[in-house]
Design a protein around this motif. Sequence first.
Motif, short mmCIF file in Angstrom:
data_model
loop_
_atom_site.label_atom_id
_atom_site.label_comp_id
_atom_site.label_asym_id
_atom_site.label_seq_id
_atom_site.Cartn_x
_atom_site.Cartn_y
_atom_site.Cartn_z
N UNK A 179 12.26 12.52 -69.52
CA UNK A 179 11.50 13.89 -68.98
C UNK A 179 11.27 15.07 -69.75
N UNK A 180 11.99 15.09 -71.19
CA UNK A 180 11.92 15.89 -72.10
C UNK A 180 12.56 17.17 -71.54
N UNK A 181 13.41 17.09 -70.68
CA UNK A 181 14.36 18.18 -69.75
C UNK A 181 15.67 17.97 -70.12
N UNK A 182 16.12 19.07 -70.78
CA UNK A 182 17.96 19.13 -70.84
C UNK A 182 18.45 19.13 -69.46
N UNK A 183 19.57 18.53 -69.32
CA UNK A 183 20.29 18.49 -68.16
C UNK A 183 21.70 18.72 -68.21
N UNK A 184 22.23 19.23 -67.11
CA UNK A 184 23.78 19.23 -67.03
C UNK A 184 24.19 18.37 -65.89
N UNK A 185 25.02 17.40 -65.83
CA UNK A 185 25.33 16.89 -64.66
C UNK A 185 27.01 17.14 -64.70
N UNK A 186 27.16 17.70 -63.44
CA UNK A 186 28.67 18.24 -63.39
C UNK A 186 29.61 16.99 -63.02
N UNK A 187 29.10 15.90 -62.34
CA UNK A 187 29.99 14.93 -62.20
C UNK A 187 29.01 13.68 -62.04
#
Length: 723
Positions: free
Chosen positions: A400-408
């Motif tokens: 997706x070329x998109x940075x992500x944060x996954x909290x859990x």
Amino acid sequence: MPLADPAIIGDEARLKRLHQLALMDSAADPAFDRLTRLASKIIGAPISLVSLVDVNRQFFKSEFGLGEPLRSQRGTTIEYSYCQHVVASHSPLIVSDARLDPRLYDNPAIAELNAIAYAGMPLMTSDGQVLGSFCVVDNVPREWTPEQIEILRELSLAAMTEIELREQLLERQLIEQELRDNRQQLIESQRFVERLIHTLPDVVYLFDLDLAQIVYVNTEIDQVLGYSQDEYQTFSGEKLYSLVHRDDQPALRQAIHQRAGLKDGEFIELDYRIRTAGGSYLWVHAREAVFLRDEQGGVRQVVGVVQDISRRKQDEAMLRGYVNSLEALRHVDVELGETLDLNSVVEVAMDAALRISAADDAFIALAHEDSFEVLAGVGGYKVGMRFERGQGIVERVLRSHTAEIVDDVTDDPDYVPVIQNTISQMCIPLTHRDRMIGVIGLESRTRGRFTHEALQFLTLVAGRITIAIDNAQLYARSQEQLLSLAELYQRVSDLEQMKTDMIRIAAHDLRNPLGVVLGYSELLMESDPVEDPPAKDFIRNIHNGGQKMKKIIDDILALQRSEVAAANATHEKVDLNALVQAAFADQEAAAQTKCLRYTLEPSDSPLPLTGDPGQLHEAIVNLINNAIKYTPEGGQVSVRVYREGKSAVFEVRDTGYGIPEEAQARLFQPFYRVPSEQTARIDGTGLGLHLVRNIVSRHFGRMRFSSKVGEGSLFGFEIPLMR
Ligand code: ADP
């Protein structure tokens, strides 16, 4: 001499004491009146006084037997006072007849008040100040008996006792008044404090050191920490300590130790995190001061104010985060600017990523076709580790070329564990010009560890890192290419050397036997020993073949010579005009053999340039010779040499076969000959034009060429003139 020593009368300590007692101008008092009445009666004197002597008057606290107006005035100015002398002398004054007394004889009281006999005792306080006199006065001269004087002394002492009793009474009244005032003030200030405490947005508490517990807290506790007032008021010191964040407990312990030594006006101040009733931690600022001391002066209770400073701490943390990130970014820029080595690049990147995110495990991985390869790793990730592509959060982010944060991660259906215990994850793609290079992955064992700010900064870092990785990869590739180019160059050089050697050997080895062939065939032709005509033809063929071989060898040797000459060419002044004229003359016979119209248009002035005359001659002859060779009989070959700007130009134009367009590009390659029916039988090696071009470019010149099939060609060159 009516006045006593004014220094004693006006003595400050004495006057202060006098006024302290508040007797001056005070109301008549039966206790004193009883004493004066008693004095007059026992001693038998018409007048008796308790006189208090001020700096410029005397006041009768009590009198007996005075007439008006003195009775109402209750005193006189100082000039009338006999008592002042008692004060001044600190001792009794016993006078039988004032008129005869050196201290009183001129006192106006003698004449105006008829005060003749006087006996006065000092009214002395226990600390030695004489306030005035207790005295008896008679209107006639009289001797005072020792008994009378003794009675007077006793009565004066009684008066003094009365005075001091009143003083004590007064003091007690004052104290009581003060106490009353204080109590009122206390009540008022208590009310004020209560109002204040109520309106304060902060928690206010009292902590008792002996009881080791909170004894008071305002209702604000509910708003700030979520505990009820009643509940909090039962909290022991130990319980409170346990509510404070583990990291802040050492500082708190130190502050608690300071409590016992607190001086008035001193504060203990501390920032710490305290657990709220909801279970989360809140940053607070506490300030404590002594509230109550015990009888020995030890600190019994402290009053504390607790302020919610979570916003400030958040802002501070955010600011610290920004500074940290900017520092990391600057570090990355500096480091990446200095290196093209892939390992160093990923190390710098990893360092920055950890600094910004405080992750437990981290990796920077390159994306290959079917796997990710870890280039740098921390915690559970090791360099060289590979994990599968095509699945997981990492793949999603990369695609997706998109940075992500996954909290859990356990809530994320795409999550595929690579290492144990990961709860939160932050992933930033490394893509450059739509090329997927790899990913930075950061993992934490705590839920929701990664912030949006960290993600933003890491995205910036990732941009720089991507370029750096790309550069490093390009650099590594170019280094590889450079290496193979160097190898290729070496191989070409070796081949070149081999070719040169072969040409030299072939030429030398061919020259001698060819000389023999030619020599004998010429002899045969001249002596004509053979009558058989076909044999004669054979001999001619031998001769022609030999000629061709010689031409080939000459061309090869000329090319070799010109290449060797490149290294040791001569640089002398040459006149191109003269060179062209000489070459033109050389080829005249050949042109005539083909019945060509053969013309020269020379320059009217010399065309001087720096160069090698032998090589230039060879180039000119070659081009003229080609023109003659490739023009059918009866055609025209015109040679021209002239100046054009700063160059000397040589051109030869023919009306020959011309060269098809598709062949023109390869014309100057060695051994290339135009494949055409008309020229197929014309002898040649395809080396001539290549040789000419090499010579011209060695003289910093350019070839001139144009041609049209069936119409003819123009060949020539231009070379810069000598300056
Ligand atoms: P050679 O003449 O020995 O074949 P060159 O290198 O001098 O070799 O010439 C290369 C080819 O260019 C020739 O074979 C010929 O086909 C063509 N050529 C050269 N000069 C002319 C010209 N003036 N007119 C037509 N064709 C020419």
